[in-house]
Write an enzyme that holds these catalytic residues in place. Structure first.
Site, PDB file in Angstrom:
ATOM      1  N   LYS A   1       0.670  -6.411  -5.967  1.00 13.12           N
ATOM      2  CA  LYS A   1      -0.727  -6.095  -6.258  1.00 13.12           C
ATOM      3  C   LYS A   1      -0.904  -5.290  -7.541  1.00 13.12           C
ATOM      4  O   LYS A   1      -1.983  -5.324  -8.159  1.00 13.12           O
ATOM      5  CB  LYS A   1      -1.336  -5.322  -5.088  1.00 13.12           C
ATOM      6  CG  LYS A   1      -1.579  -6.145  -3.834  1.00 13.12           C
ATOM      7  CD  LYS A   1      -2.768  -7.072  -3.994  1.00 13.12           C
ATOM      8  CE  LYS A   1      -3.177  -7.712  -2.681  1.00 13.12           C
ATOM      9  NZ  LYS A   1      -4.370  -8.574  -2.827  1.00 13.12           N
TER      10      LYS A   1
ATOM     11  N   SER B   1      -6.742  -3.091   2.461  1.00 12.13           N
ATOM     12  CA  SER B   1      -6.006  -2.598   3.624  1.00 12.13           C
ATOM     13  C   SER B   1      -4.830  -1.728   3.207  1.00 12.13           C
ATOM     14  O   SER B   1      -4.197  -1.110   4.045  1.00 12.13           O
ATOM     15  CB  SER B   1      -5.500  -3.773   4.468  1.00 12.13           C
ATOM     16  OG  SER B   1      -4.605  -4.571   3.707  1.00 12.13           O
TER      17      SER B   1
END
Length: 322
Positions: A53, A78
C-alpha cells in the site's frame, strides 16, 4: 484518464522509486518440490509500512498540489492503506486524518498513530467509512486518498510488477502464471496490467477469502457484485464490500479467473511461509500463497509469480495460529 496502461506505471516508478524499498522476489527448493512448480514470491511484506500500500499512497500524495498538501488529507482504511498514507504524509509534513474500523488489528492502529496521523475510529456494523471521510473532507477542505479506486493509486501499486519483471529478466525466466491477493482490486489491476504488457501469454488469477469473493463473482457475471454484509474472515486487509469501479474495469479485461481460500487454509499458509521462507505474512497477504500451496489451480511444471502483499499481523494472532 482515457487509457490506463503500463506506461502510467513506468512513470509512477520514476516518480516514487527513491522512496521505496525494492522488495525481493524469492524462491524455495523445498516449496518448488512440494508443489511441483517453480514459485517466485514477491515479498511486499518487506515494503515500508509492511505492505504494498505504501506504493500507491506515496504516488498519490506525490502528485498533490502544494495547496492540497497544505490543507491536509484524509483516508479510510482497515489498516494497511492507513499506515501507508500516514507514513507518506509524515515524510512530507502533511497533516493526515485516517478513518479506521474499531475492529482493525492493534498493530495497524498503533503504527498509524506512530506515523503521526489522527485516527477516527468507527463501528463498521453501524457506520460507513466512505461517508465519514467525505463529511470530514468537505468540512475541513481535505483531499481524500482512496485505498484503491484511483488511477494514481493503481499505478503506484503496479510498480511492484516492474520490479518483478526486472528480476525475472535478470534470471531469464518467463512466467506462466500470476497469482495475486485481491480486496478492492488495486494491486491486482496495477500489477496485472504491467505483467500482461510484458508477458502477453501469462495467465492471471485473483485470490480472495471465502465469502469475500466479490471480484470472482463479478468476473463470472461481468457486473460488480457485493459481498453479503454478515460475512466474516480473518483476512482483514481484503474485506472490501465490492470491487472498485475503476479496478474492475481493468481486472475484468485482464484476469483469467478468481480463486477462493478458507481461513483455515490461510492460517496454514502463514505457518508454511514462516517455516519454509522464514517470513511473516498477515492473513490477507497470504491468500495467494494459500491458493498455490493447496493447489487450487493447476501449477504443475509452471513458473508462478505469487504475491505476498503484507506482513502486519498482531503478535498474539500469529502465536495463536498453531
Amino acid at each position: 484518464m482515457s487509457k490506463f496502461d503500463f506506461n502510467e506505471i513506468n512513470k509512477a516508478y520514476t516518480l516514487i522509486s527513491s522512496y521505496l524499498i525494492k522488495t525481493p522476489l524469492v524462491s524455495s527448493d523445498y516449496i518448488n518440490k512440494f508443489t511441483g512448480a517453480k514459485l517466485y514470491f514477491k515479498l511486499e511484506n518487506f515494503q515500508l509500512t509492511g505492505s504494498f500500500k505504501f506504493r500507491g499512497a506515496t504516488h498519490k500524495i506525490s502528485k498533490l498540489s502544494d495547496l492540497e498538501k497544505k490543507r491536509g488529507i484524509i483516508a479510510y482504511s482497515s489498516g494497511n492503506h492507513a499506515q501507508a498514507v500516514a507514513y507518506a504524509a509524515m515524510q512530507r509534513n502533511i497533516n493526515a486524518k485516517i478513518v479506521m474500523p474499531a475492529t482493525a488489528p492493534k498493530i495497524k492502529i498503533d503504527n498509524t498513530k506512530k506515523y503521526g496521523a489522527e485516527i477516527i475510529l468507527y463501528n463498521p456494523l453501524k457506520e460507513t467509512r466512505e461517508k465519514l471521510a467525505e463529511e470530514i473532507a468537505l468540512k475541513e477542505n481535505r483531499k481524500i486518498i482512496k485505498p484503491y479506486d484511483d488511477f494514481d493509486i493503481i499505478a503506484g501499486q503496479g510498480t511492484a510488477a516492474k520490479e518483478i519483471v526486472d528480476d525475472l529478466n535478470q534470471f531469464k525466466i518467463i512466467p506462466d502464471l500470476y497469482i495475486c491477493c485481491c480486496g478492492g482490486g488495486g494491486l491486482t489491476a496495477g500489477t496485472t496490467t504491467y505483467l500482461k504488457s510484458i508477458y502477453p501469454n501469462i495467465s492471471a488469477f485473483c485470490v480472495e477469502p471465502e465469502d469475500f469473493d466479490d471480484t470472482k463473482k463479478s468476473l463470472e457475471t461481468g457486473k460488480r457484485k457485493r459481498n453479503l454484509e454478515n460475512s466474516r474472515s480473518i483476512c482483514d486487509a481484503l474485506l472490501a464490500p465490492e470491487p472498485g469501479e475503476l479496478t474492475f474495469e481493468i481486472n475484468k479485461n485482464l484476469l483469467d479467473g478468481g480463486i477462493t481460500v478458507s481461513d483455515e487454509e490461510v492460517k496454514s499458509a502463514i505457518i508454511f511461509l514462516a517455516e519454509h521462507l522464514k517470513i511473516i505474512s498477515e492473513p490477507g497477504g497470504a491468500v495467494a500463497a494459500a491458493a498455490t500451496i493447496n493447489k487450487k489451480i493447476d501449477i504443475k511444471n509452471k513458473n508462478v509469480i505469487v504475491m505476498i502483499s503484507g506482513g502486519n499481523i498482531d503478535a498474539d494472532v500469529f502465536k495463536g495460529l498453531r
